[in-house]
Scaffold this motif. Structure first.
Motif, PDB file in Angstrom:
ATOM      1  N   GLU A   1      56.330  76.729  11.151  1.00  0.00           N
ATOM      2  CA  GLU A   1      55.801  75.387  11.380  1.00  0.00           C
ATOM      3  C   GLU A   1      55.956  74.981  12.841  1.00  0.00           C
ATOM      4  OE1 GLU A   1      53.479  72.765   9.915  1.00  0.00           O
ATOM      5  OE2 GLU A   1      54.618  73.824   8.356  1.00  0.00           O
TER       6      GLU A   1
ATOM      7  N   LEU B   1      53.419  76.929  14.939  1.00  0.00           N
ATOM      8  CA  LEU B   1      52.058  76.421  14.812  1.00  0.00           C
ATOM      9  C   LEU B   1      51.884  75.103  15.560  1.00  0.00           C
ATOM     10  CD1 LEU B   1      51.117  77.201  11.094  1.00  0.00           C
ATOM     11  CD2 LEU B   1      50.736  78.560  13.148  1.00  0.00           C
ATOM     12  N   THR B   2      52.916  74.285  15.573  1.00  0.00           N
ATOM     13  CA  THR B   2      52.852  73.039  16.349  1.00  0.00           C
ATOM     14  C   THR B   2      52.690  73.349  17.834  1.00  0.00           C
ATOM     15  OG1 THR B   2      54.205  71.846  14.730  1.00  0.00           O
ATOM     16  CG2 THR B   2      54.104  70.938  16.960  1.00  0.00           C
TER      17      THR B   2
ATOM     18  N   ASP C   1      49.173  74.639  18.457  1.00  0.00           N
ATOM     19  CA  ASP C   1      48.203  73.551  18.439  1.00  0.00           C
ATOM     20  C   ASP C   1      48.149  72.855  19.793  1.00  0.00           C
ATOM     21  OD1 ASP C   1      46.269  71.945  17.089  1.00  0.00           O
ATOM     22  OD2 ASP C   1      47.769  70.374  16.846  1.00  0.00           O
TER      23      ASP C   1
ATOM     24  N   LEU D   1      54.471  83.228  19.172  1.00  0.00           N
ATOM     25  CA  LEU D   1      54.175  83.273  17.738  1.00  0.00           C
ATOM     26  C   LEU D   1      54.933  84.400  17.041  1.00  0.00           C
ATOM     27  CD1 LEU D   1      50.350  82.544  17.864  1.00  0.00           C
ATOM     28  CD2 LEU D   1      52.089  81.104  16.778  1.00  0.00           C
TER      29      LEU D   1
ATOM     30  N   ALA E   1      55.153  84.514  12.983  1.00  0.00           N
ATOM     31  CA  ALA E   1      53.748  84.394  12.577  1.00  0.00           C
ATOM     32  C   ALA E   1      52.986  85.563  13.188  1.00  0.00           C
ATOM     33  CB  ALA E   1      53.168  83.055  13.023  1.00  0.00           C
TER      34      ALA E   1
ATOM     35  N   LEU F   1      48.991  85.911  13.109  1.00  0.00           N
ATOM     36  CA  LEU F   1      48.383  84.936  14.011  1.00  0.00           C
ATOM     37  C   LEU F   1      48.584  85.350  15.466  1.00  0.00           C
ATOM     38  CD1 LEU F   1      46.856  82.294  14.144  1.00  0.00           C
ATOM     39  CD2 LEU F   1      49.028  81.072  13.984  1.00  0.00           C
TER      40      LEU F   1
ATOM     41  N   ARG G   1      42.469  76.683  15.519  1.00  0.00           N
ATOM     42  CA  ARG G   1      42.918  75.321  15.202  1.00  0.00           C
ATOM     43  C   ARG G   1      42.615  74.982  13.742  1.00  0.00           C
ATOM     44  NH1 ARG G   1      42.164  69.570  16.230  1.00  0.00           N
ATOM     45  NH2 ARG G   1      44.294  68.818  16.523  1.00  0.00           N
TER      46      ARG G   1
ATOM     47  N   VAL H   1      45.453  76.368  11.817  1.00  0.00           N
ATOM     48  CA  VAL H   1      46.649  75.528  11.946  1.00  0.00           C
ATOM     49  C   VAL H   1      46.553  74.319  11.019  1.00  0.00           C
ATOM     50  CG1 VAL H   1      47.950  74.039  13.512  1.00  0.00           C
ATOM     51  CG2 VAL H   1      47.167  76.283  14.293  1.00  0.00           C
TER      52      VAL H   1
ATOM     53  N   HIS I   1      46.887  75.244   7.344  1.00  0.00           N
ATOM     54  CA  HIS I   1      48.275  75.486   6.936  1.00  0.00           C
ATOM     55  C   HIS I   1      49.021  74.180   6.729  1.00  0.00           C
ATOM     56  CE1 HIS I   1      52.583  76.528   7.520  1.00  0.00           C
ATOM     57  NE2 HIS I   1      52.245  77.564   6.758  1.00  0.00           N
ATOM     58  N   ARG I   2      48.771  73.203   7.562  1.00  0.00           N
ATOM     59  CA  ARG I   2      49.434  71.908   7.413  1.00  0.00           C
ATOM     60  C   ARG I   2      49.030  71.220   6.109  1.00  0.00           C
ATOM     61  NH1 ARG I   2      48.714  69.601  13.600  1.00  0.00           N
ATOM     62  NH2 ARG I   2      50.472  70.752  14.521  1.00  0.00           N
TER      63      ARG I   2
ATOM     64  N   ILE J   1      48.246  83.936   8.751  1.00  0.00           N
ATOM     65  CA  ILE J   1      49.357  83.549   9.613  1.00  0.00           C
ATOM     66  C   ILE J   1      50.385  84.664   9.712  1.00  0.00           C
ATOM     67  CG2 ILE J   1      51.367  82.001   9.715  1.00  0.00           C
ATOM     68  CD1 ILE J   1      49.447  79.788   8.762  1.00  0.00           C
TER      69      ILE J   1
END
Length: 307
Positions: free
Chosen positions: A14, A17-18, A21, A50, A55, A58, A86, A89, A92-93, A110
Protein backbone atom coordinates in the motif's frame (compact mmCIF):
# COMPACT_ATOMS: atom_id res chain seq x y z
CA UNK A 1 2.54 -17.26 5.30
CA UNK A 2 1.22 -16.14 8.69
CA UNK A 3 -1.55 -13.59 9.02
CA UNK A 4 0.86 -11.08 10.58
CA UNK A 5 3.29 -11.49 7.67
CA UNK A 6 0.45 -11.00 5.18
CA UNK A 7 -0.67 -7.83 6.95
CA UNK A 8 2.88 -6.48 7.01
CA UNK A 9 3.30 -7.11 3.31
CA UNK A 10 -0.09 -5.55 2.53
CA UNK A 11 1.01 -2.35 4.32
CA UNK A 12 4.29 -2.25 2.40
CA UNK A 13 2.49 -2.73 -0.90
CA UNK A 14 0.00 0.00 0.00
CA UNK A 15 2.83 2.42 0.85
CA UNK A 16 4.61 1.52 -2.38
CA UNK A 17 1.49 2.17 -4.46
CA UNK A 18 0.96 5.52 -2.75
CA UNK A 19 4.52 6.50 -3.66
CA UNK A 20 4.01 5.27 -7.24
CA UNK A 21 0.82 7.30 -7.55
CA UNK A 22 2.69 10.46 -6.58
CA UNK A 23 5.53 9.59 -8.95
CA UNK A 24 3.08 9.20 -11.84
CA UNK A 25 1.52 12.56 -11.02
CA UNK A 26 4.97 14.18 -11.01
CA UNK A 27 5.91 12.66 -14.38
CA UNK A 28 2.79 14.08 -16.02
CA UNK A 29 3.08 17.44 -14.24
CA UNK A 30 6.66 17.88 -15.46
CA UNK A 31 5.62 17.08 -19.04
CA UNK A 32 6.61 14.29 -21.41
CA UNK A 33 8.00 16.33 -24.30
CA UNK A 34 11.60 15.68 -23.20
CA UNK A 35 10.98 12.25 -21.74
CA UNK A 36 12.70 10.55 -24.68
CA UNK A 37 15.98 12.04 -23.42
CA UNK A 38 15.47 10.82 -19.86
CA UNK A 39 18.02 8.25 -18.59
CA UNK A 40 17.07 4.67 -17.76
CA UNK A 41 17.40 5.33 -14.03
CA UNK A 42 14.22 7.45 -14.06
CA UNK A 43 12.19 4.24 -14.38
CA UNK A 44 14.69 1.92 -12.74
CA UNK A 45 14.68 3.90 -9.47
CA UNK A 46 10.88 3.82 -9.34
CA UNK A 47 10.93 0.08 -10.06
CA UNK A 48 13.47 -0.57 -7.31
CA UNK A 49 11.24 1.16 -4.77
CA UNK A 50 8.37 -1.11 -5.82
CA UNK A 51 10.60 -4.16 -5.39
CA UNK A 52 11.34 -2.96 -1.87
CA UNK A 53 7.57 -2.63 -1.36
CA UNK A 54 7.16 -6.28 -2.47
CA UNK A 55 5.19 -5.34 -5.59
CA UNK A 56 7.44 -7.23 -7.97
CA UNK A 57 5.12 -7.63 -10.96
CA UNK A 58 4.32 -3.92 -10.91
CA UNK A 59 8.03 -3.13 -10.68
CA UNK A 60 8.60 -5.10 -13.88
CA UNK A 61 5.95 -3.06 -15.69
CA UNK A 62 7.56 0.21 -14.61
CA UNK A 63 11.06 -0.95 -15.57
CA UNK A 64 9.76 -2.03 -18.97
CA UNK A 65 8.79 1.57 -19.80
CA UNK A 66 12.44 2.40 -20.40
CA UNK A 67 12.47 -0.13 -23.27
CA UNK A 68 9.58 1.44 -25.19
CA UNK A 69 10.77 2.31 -28.73
CA UNK A 70 11.49 6.04 -28.84
CA UNK A 71 9.80 6.71 -32.14
CA UNK A 72 7.54 9.56 -33.26
CA UNK A 73 4.52 9.60 -30.96
CA UNK A 74 6.48 8.00 -28.13
CA UNK A 75 5.22 10.48 -25.45
CA UNK A 76 1.63 9.51 -26.32
CA UNK A 77 2.45 5.84 -25.83
CA UNK A 78 4.23 6.59 -22.55
CA UNK A 79 1.21 8.54 -21.32
CA UNK A 80 -1.03 5.56 -22.11
CA UNK A 81 1.22 3.31 -20.02
CA UNK A 82 1.20 5.80 -17.14
CA UNK A 83 -2.60 5.90 -17.31
CA UNK A 84 -2.81 2.10 -17.11
CA UNK A 85 -0.49 2.08 -14.11
CA UNK A 86 -2.61 4.67 -12.33
CA UNK A 87 -5.73 2.68 -13.17
CA UNK A 88 -4.10 -0.32 -11.50
CA UNK A 89 -3.27 1.73 -8.39
CA UNK A 90 -6.84 2.97 -8.13
CA UNK A 91 -8.25 -0.52 -8.76
CA UNK A 92 -6.17 -1.89 -5.89
CA UNK A 93 -7.42 0.82 -3.56
CA UNK A 94 -11.01 -0.11 -4.43
CA UNK A 95 -10.39 -3.85 -4.59
CA UNK A 96 -13.17 -4.66 -2.14
CA UNK A 97 -15.67 -3.21 -4.62
CA UNK A 98 -14.41 -5.26 -7.57
CA UNK A 99 -15.80 -8.57 -8.86
CA UNK A 100 -13.77 -11.52 -7.62
CA UNK A 101 -12.13 -12.27 -10.98
CA UNK A 102 -11.04 -8.67 -11.53
CA UNK A 103 -9.76 -8.47 -7.96
CA UNK A 104 -7.62 -11.55 -8.63
CA UNK A 105 -6.29 -9.92 -11.79
CA UNK A 106 -5.36 -6.73 -9.96
CA UNK A 107 -3.53 -8.67 -7.26
CA UNK A 108 -1.60 -10.67 -9.86
CA UNK A 109 -0.62 -7.53 -11.79
CA UNK A 110 0.81 -6.05 -8.60
CA UNK A 111 2.75 -9.14 -7.62
CA UNK A 112 0.65 -11.29 -5.31
CA UNK A 113 1.19 -14.87 -6.45
CA UNK A 114 -1.03 -17.92 -6.20
CA UNK A 115 0.84 -21.12 -5.25
CA UNK A 116 0.78 -23.84 -7.90
CA UNK A 117 -0.73 -26.22 -5.37
CA UNK A 118 -3.77 -23.94 -5.01
CA UNK A 119 -4.16 -23.66 -8.77
CA UNK A 120 -4.01 -27.43 -9.22
CA UNK A 121 -6.40 -28.01 -6.33
CA UNK A 122 -8.98 -25.29 -7.02
CA UNK A 123 -8.31 -23.72 -10.41
CA UNK A 124 -10.70 -24.05 -13.34
CA UNK A 125 -9.96 -27.29 -15.20
CA UNK A 126 -10.31 -27.48 -18.98
CA UNK A 127 -9.54 -30.62 -20.99
CA UNK A 128 -9.01 -30.17 -24.70
CA UNK A 129 -6.74 -31.06 -27.58
CA UNK A 130 -4.31 -28.18 -27.15
CA UNK A 131 -2.25 -26.90 -30.06
CA UNK A 132 1.16 -25.59 -29.02
CA UNK A 133 1.18 -22.53 -31.25
CA UNK A 134 4.51 -21.06 -30.22
CA UNK A 135 6.97 -20.21 -27.48
CA UNK A 136 9.32 -17.39 -26.65
CA UNK A 137 12.17 -17.01 -24.15
CA UNK A 138 13.06 -13.71 -22.50
CA UNK A 139 15.79 -12.93 -19.97
CA UNK A 140 15.72 -10.34 -17.21
CA UNK A 141 17.75 -9.99 -14.03
CA UNK A 142 19.47 -13.40 -14.42
CA UNK A 143 16.10 -15.15 -14.78
CA UNK A 144 14.95 -16.63 -18.08
CA UNK A 145 11.22 -16.93 -18.69
CA UNK A 146 9.64 -19.18 -21.31
CA UNK A 147 6.14 -18.34 -22.51
CA UNK A 148 4.36 -21.22 -24.27
CA UNK A 149 1.11 -20.32 -26.01
CA UNK A 150 -1.67 -22.88 -26.43
CA UNK A 151 -5.07 -22.92 -28.13
CA UNK A 152 -7.82 -25.46 -27.54
CA UNK A 153 -9.26 -27.22 -30.57
CA UNK A 154 -12.76 -27.69 -29.10
CA UNK A 155 -13.00 -24.58 -26.93
CA UNK A 156 -10.92 -22.21 -29.07
CA UNK A 157 -9.56 -21.01 -25.74
CA UNK A 158 -6.03 -19.62 -25.36
CA UNK A 159 -3.67 -20.70 -22.61
CA UNK A 160 -0.26 -19.55 -21.42
CA UNK A 161 2.18 -21.88 -19.65
CA UNK A 162 5.15 -20.17 -18.01
CA UNK A 163 8.41 -21.71 -16.86
CA UNK A 164 11.42 -20.05 -15.26
CA UNK A 165 15.09 -20.88 -15.05
CA UNK A 166 17.94 -19.38 -13.06
CA UNK A 167 21.50 -19.53 -14.43
CA UNK A 168 22.66 -23.12 -14.69
CA UNK A 169 19.16 -24.60 -14.77
CA UNK A 170 17.03 -25.60 -17.75
CA UNK A 171 13.57 -24.54 -18.88
CA UNK A 172 10.62 -26.87 -19.33
CA UNK A 173 10.77 -28.28 -22.86
CA UNK A 174 7.81 -30.66 -22.66
CA UNK A 175 5.54 -28.50 -24.87
CA UNK A 176 6.89 -28.31 -28.40
CA UNK A 177 5.70 -25.68 -30.86
CA UNK A 178 3.94 -27.16 -33.89
CA UNK A 179 2.41 -30.09 -32.00
CA UNK A 180 -0.88 -30.76 -30.23
CA UNK A 181 -1.45 -32.54 -26.94
CA UNK A 182 -4.50 -34.02 -25.25
CA UNK A 183 -4.30 -32.44 -21.80
CA UNK A 184 -6.20 -30.87 -18.95
CA UNK A 185 -5.12 -27.37 -17.95
CA UNK A 186 -5.69 -25.76 -14.56
CA UNK A 187 -6.14 -22.00 -14.98
CA UNK A 188 -5.00 -19.31 -12.58
CA UNK A 189 -7.85 -17.10 -11.29
CA UNK A 190 -8.60 -13.80 -12.98
CA UNK A 191 -11.12 -11.81 -14.96
CA UNK A 192 -9.55 -13.12 -18.18
CA UNK A 193 -8.04 -16.49 -17.22
CA UNK A 194 -5.02 -17.09 -19.44
CA UNK A 195 -2.08 -18.42 -17.47
CA UNK A 196 -2.38 -22.14 -16.74
CA UNK A 197 -0.61 -25.24 -15.53
CA UNK A 198 -0.66 -28.60 -17.29
CA UNK A 199 -2.51 -30.70 -14.72
CA UNK A 200 -2.83 -33.96 -16.70
CA UNK A 201 -1.64 -35.29 -20.04
CA UNK A 202 -3.46 -38.08 -21.86
CA UNK A 203 -0.99 -39.25 -24.45
CA UNK A 204 2.03 -38.11 -26.45
CA UNK A 205 2.16 -34.95 -28.51
CA UNK A 206 1.31 -35.24 -32.21
CA UNK A 207 1.82 -32.95 -35.21
CA UNK A 208 -1.16 -30.94 -36.40
CA UNK A 209 -2.22 -27.64 -37.93
CA UNK A 210 -4.28 -25.39 -35.63
CA UNK A 211 -7.52 -23.78 -36.64
CA UNK A 212 -7.10 -20.09 -37.25
CA UNK A 213 -9.23 -17.01 -37.55
CA UNK A 214 -9.38 -13.98 -39.78
CA UNK A 215 -7.65 -10.75 -38.80
CA UNK A 216 -11.02 -9.22 -37.91
CA UNK A 217 -11.92 -12.29 -35.85
CA UNK A 218 -8.66 -11.97 -33.93
CA UNK A 219 -9.19 -8.24 -33.30
CA UNK A 220 -12.70 -8.93 -31.98
CA UNK A 221 -11.32 -11.62 -29.67
CA UNK A 222 -8.54 -9.33 -28.43
CA UNK A 223 -10.98 -6.48 -27.81
CA UNK A 224 -13.16 -8.77 -25.69
CA UNK A 225 -10.12 -9.87 -23.70
CA UNK A 226 -9.08 -6.25 -23.08
CA UNK A 227 -12.56 -5.46 -21.83
CA UNK A 228 -12.01 -8.09 -19.15
CA UNK A 229 -8.38 -7.21 -18.39
CA UNK A 230 -7.26 -3.73 -19.56
CA UNK A 231 -3.66 -4.48 -18.50
CA UNK A 232 -3.16 -7.29 -21.02
CA UNK A 233 0.15 -6.65 -22.76
CA UNK A 234 0.32 -9.85 -24.85
CA UNK A 235 -2.26 -12.07 -26.51
CA UNK A 236 -1.84 -15.08 -28.81
CA UNK A 237 -2.98 -14.88 -32.41
CA UNK A 238 -3.58 -17.75 -34.82
CA UNK A 239 -4.42 -16.46 -38.29
CA UNK A 240 -5.59 -18.64 -41.18
CA UNK A 241 -4.79 -18.12 -44.85
CA UNK A 242 -2.55 -15.09 -44.44
CA UNK A 243 0.28 -13.97 -46.69
CA UNK A 244 3.28 -11.78 -45.85
CA UNK A 245 2.84 -8.44 -47.61
CA UNK A 246 4.90 -5.27 -47.86
CA UNK A 247 3.32 -1.89 -47.20
CA UNK A 248 4.28 1.21 -49.16
CA UNK A 249 6.56 2.31 -46.33
CA UNK A 250 8.39 -1.02 -46.39
CA UNK A 251 6.83 -2.58 -43.30
CA UNK A 252 5.87 -6.26 -43.35
CA UNK A 253 2.27 -7.30 -42.65
CA UNK A 254 0.21 -10.48 -42.42
CA UNK A 255 -2.74 -9.98 -44.80
CA UNK A 256 -5.77 -12.24 -44.99
CA UNK A 257 -8.25 -12.99 -47.78
CA UNK A 258 -10.48 -10.05 -46.81
CA UNK A 259 -7.59 -7.61 -47.22
CA UNK A 260 -7.24 -6.95 -43.48
CA UNK A 261 -3.70 -6.98 -42.12
CA UNK A 262 -1.65 -6.91 -38.94
CA UNK A 263 1.88 -5.43 -38.71
CA UNK A 264 4.59 -8.01 -38.15
CA UNK A 265 7.36 -7.41 -35.65
CA UNK A 266 10.34 -9.50 -36.64
CA UNK A 267 14.00 -8.85 -37.21
CA UNK A 268 14.36 -11.85 -39.52
CA UNK A 269 11.38 -12.37 -41.85
CA UNK A 270 13.18 -14.66 -44.30
CA UNK A 271 12.10 -17.98 -42.82
CA UNK A 272 8.46 -16.94 -42.96
CA UNK A 273 8.85 -15.55 -46.48
CA UNK A 274 10.56 -18.76 -47.65
CA UNK A 275 7.88 -20.98 -46.12
CA UNK A 276 5.06 -18.94 -47.59
CA UNK A 277 6.58 -18.46 -51.04
CA UNK A 278 3.85 -15.92 -51.66
CA UNK A 279 1.10 -18.40 -50.74
CA UNK A 280 -1.19 -18.65 -47.72
CA UNK A 281 -0.09 -20.05 -44.38
CA UNK A 282 -1.53 -20.44 -40.90
CA UNK A 283 0.48 -18.04 -38.78
CA UNK A 284 0.71 -18.00 -34.98
CA UNK A 285 2.30 -15.23 -33.00
CA UNK A 286 2.35 -13.05 -29.92
CA UNK A 287 0.40 -9.80 -30.28
CA UNK A 288 1.41 -6.64 -28.40
CA UNK A 289 0.90 -2.91 -29.04
CA UNK A 290 4.09 -2.99 -31.13
CA UNK A 291 2.75 -5.60 -33.56
CA UNK A 292 2.60 -9.36 -34.09
CA UNK A 293 5.77 -11.31 -33.34
CA UNK A 294 5.63 -14.50 -35.49
CA UNK A 295 6.32 -17.68 -33.53
CA UNK A 296 5.28 -20.53 -35.84
CA UNK A 297 3.67 -21.11 -39.22
CA UNK A 298 2.03 -24.02 -41.03
CA UNK A 299 2.11 -24.51 -44.80
CA UNK A 300 -0.28 -26.88 -46.52
CA UNK A 301 2.55 -28.79 -48.21
CA UNK A 302 5.64 -27.95 -46.15
CA UNK A 303 4.18 -28.52 -42.70
CA UNK A 304 5.13 -26.57 -39.56
CA UNK A 305 8.07 -24.23 -39.07
CA UNK A 306 9.17 -22.59 -35.84
CA UNK A 307 9.99 -18.96 -36.50
Amino acid sequence: MSKRTEERRARRVEDGLTELDQWLRDQVAHGLAQADKAPYRVWDDAARRLVDAQAGALAGQVRGLAALPRRPGWPDRLLEEYALLRLLVRAHRRRDELPEGLRDTVRARIGFTVPQEEVLAGGERVRDLWWVIGSRDTAQDLLTTRRVWLRGRRTGRPGLVLSFAAPGTSLDASLVAGTRVDAELAFYPGSQPLRALVAERYGPAEPGTPDGTSVQGFLDEHAAALANDPWLDRWPATLRNVRPARAEGGGLYAADEAGDALPLRTGDPWRLLALSGGGPVTLAGEWSPRGLRPLAAWHRDEGAAVL
